[in-house]
Design a protein around this motif. Structure first.
Motif, short mmCIF file in Angstrom:
data_model
loop_
_atom_site.label_atom_id
_atom_site.label_comp_id
_atom_site.label_asym_id
_atom_site.label_seq_id
_atom_site.Cartn_x
_atom_site.Cartn_y
_atom_site.Cartn_z
N PRO B 25 0.83 -1.21 0.00
CA PRO B 25 0.00 0.00 0.00
C PRO B 25 0.86 1.26 0.00
N ILE B 26 0.23 2.37 -0.14
CA ILE B 26 0.92 3.65 -0.04
C ILE B 26 1.37 3.84 1.41
N SER B 27 2.59 4.30 1.58
CA SER B 27 3.16 4.46 2.92
C SER B 27 2.28 5.38 3.77
N GLY B 28 1.99 4.92 4.97
CA GLY B 28 1.18 5.73 5.89
C GLY B 28 -0.30 5.46 5.81
N PHE B 49 -8.61 -4.37 6.12
CA PHE B 49 -7.74 -4.19 7.28
C PHE B 49 -7.76 -2.72 7.67
N GLN B 50 -7.85 -2.46 8.96
CA GLN B 50 -7.79 -1.10 9.46
C GLN B 50 -6.88 -1.07 10.68
N GLY B 51 -5.67 -0.56 10.48
CA GLY B 51 -4.72 -0.43 11.56
C GLY B 51 -4.50 -1.77 12.24
N ASN B 52 -4.55 -1.75 13.57
CA ASN B 52 -4.34 -2.96 14.36
C ASN B 52 -5.64 -3.67 14.71
N SER B 53 -6.74 -3.20 14.18
CA SER B 53 -8.02 -3.83 14.48
C SER B 53 -8.14 -5.17 13.76
N ALA B 54 -9.02 -6.01 14.28
CA ALA B 54 -9.28 -7.29 13.63
C ALA B 54 -9.85 -7.02 12.23
N PRO B 55 -9.36 -7.72 11.22
CA PRO B 55 -9.83 -7.45 9.86
C PRO B 55 -11.29 -7.85 9.66
N ASP B 56 -11.93 -7.16 8.74
CA ASP B 56 -13.30 -7.51 8.32
C ASP B 56 -13.18 -8.54 7.21
N LYS B 57 -13.45 -9.80 7.52
CA LYS B 57 -13.29 -10.89 6.56
C LYS B 57 -14.62 -11.30 5.92
N SER B 58 -15.62 -10.46 6.06
CA SER B 58 -16.97 -10.88 5.69
C SER B 58 -17.14 -11.19 4.21
N GLY B 59 -16.23 -10.71 3.37
CA GLY B 59 -16.36 -10.94 1.94
C GLY B 59 -15.62 -12.15 1.40
N LEU B 60 -14.84 -12.80 2.24
CA LEU B 60 -14.08 -13.96 1.76
C LEU B 60 -15.04 -15.06 1.35
N PRO B 61 -14.93 -15.58 0.12
CA PRO B 61 -15.93 -16.52 -0.39
C PRO B 61 -15.86 -17.92 0.20
N SER B 62 -14.72 -18.32 0.70
CA SER B 62 -14.60 -19.66 1.30
C SER B 62 -13.38 -19.68 2.20
N ASP B 63 -13.23 -20.77 2.94
CA ASP B 63 -12.08 -20.87 3.84
C ASP B 63 -10.78 -21.16 3.08
N CYS B 92 -6.22 -4.48 -5.00
CA CYS B 92 -5.91 -4.00 -3.64
C CYS B 92 -6.06 -2.48 -3.64
N ALA B 93 -6.55 -1.94 -2.55
CA ALA B 93 -6.67 -0.49 -2.40
C ALA B 93 -6.23 -0.10 -1.01
N SER B 94 -5.73 1.12 -0.87
CA SER B 94 -5.38 1.61 0.45
C SER B 94 -5.84 3.06 0.59
N ARG B 95 -5.99 3.50 1.83
CA ARG B 95 -6.32 4.89 2.08
C ARG B 95 -5.89 5.28 3.49
N GLN B 96 -5.76 6.56 3.71
CA GLN B 96 -5.47 7.07 5.04
C GLN B 96 -6.73 7.02 5.87
N THR B 97 -6.56 6.96 7.19
CA THR B 97 -7.74 7.11 8.04
C THR B 97 -8.06 8.60 8.14
N GLY B 98 -9.23 8.85 8.54
CA GLY B 98 -9.67 10.24 8.64
C GLY B 98 -11.16 10.28 8.43
N VAL B 99 -11.72 11.44 8.50
CA VAL B 99 -13.17 11.56 8.35
C VAL B 99 -13.59 11.04 6.98
N ASP B 100 -12.85 11.40 5.98
CA ASP B 100 -13.22 10.95 4.65
C ASP B 100 -12.04 11.11 3.72
#
Lengths: 111, 114
Positions: B25-28, B49-63, B92-100
């Motif tokens: 991803p883009i640095s930062g 993935f968001q920082g150190n939080s548990a990832p949202d895996k809801s879209g994974l199609p299978s194990d 793959c996409a990345s973005r900074q955190t922030g309001v928007d």
């Protein structure tokens, strides 16, 4: 989750303005309206976003209805390079959200 | 500055083999997303993935699908025992955190399972 509805495809002529509509009737007061586009064989790229007021940038303009239940992406003078799939998506103003893309509008530009 | 980088750009693999797809991803940028796009279709969300939080895996199609992000930067998407229906472009996409903030996408990895 708030959803968006867009026409499957639209056609326009080169050098003419293009108005791409998006309906989001279940939008909440804090949802931002984002537009991305995907050129052939490329990853999506950001176009523009807004909350309540109309927005302009170098790529396009975004007109948001007063009740925020619809919006229109405006390309002021389409070029062949603008042929792409345009996605209208809603984003929540907190960091812990995913980007959910619908099928978008396939914009065809005729020379 | 460098954008989101994905490797390989193309991957051909035999059915049943495991594959690993990489995203720089883009640095930062603390938020990172994986999507799948089959031919002529829209983007299908896989994992977030968001920082150190548990990832949202809801879209994974299978194990058979898993992803990790080491040190809050590079991410690897692993597909085990690949099937022909796994053939797609993986974005793959990345973005900074922030309001928007806007998301930046890589060029994708085109996976073909033969």
């Amino acid at each position: 989750d708030a959803k968006t509805t867009q026409p499957n495809s639209m056609e326009s002529n080169e050098e003419e303005p293009v108005h791409l509509p998006c309906n989001h009737s279940t939008i909440s007061g804090t949802d931002y309206i984002h537009w991305y586009r995907q050129l052939p064989s490329q990853g999506p790229e950001y176009v523009i976003h807004g909350l309540t007021s109309n927005v302009n940038n170098r790529m396009a303009s975004l007109a948001i209805a007063e009740d925020r239940k619809s919006s229109t992406l405006i390309l002021h003078r389409a070029t062949l390079r603008d042929a792409a799939v345009y996605y209208c998506i809603l984003r929540l103003p907190r960091s812990a959200d995913g980007l959910t893309f619908g099928k978008g509008t396939h914009l065809i530009i005729q020379p | 500055g460098a954008g989101v980088s994905q490797s390989p750009s193309n991957k051909v693999t035999e059915k049943g083999k495991d594959v690993e797809l990489r995203c720089d991803p883009i640095s930062g940028h603390t938020a990172l997303y994986w999507y799948r796009q089959s031919l002529g279709q829209g983007l299908e969300f896989l994992i977030y993935f968001q920082g150190n939080s548990a990832p949202d895996k809801s879209g994974l199609p299978s194990d058979r699908f898993s992803a990790e992000r080491t040190g809050g930067s590079v991410s690897t998407l692993t597909i085990q025992r690949t099937q022909q229906e796994d053939s797609a472009v993986y974005l793959c996409a990345s973005r900074q955190t922030g309001v928007d903030t806007e998301a930046f996408f890589g060029q994708g990895t085109r996976l073909t399972v033969v």
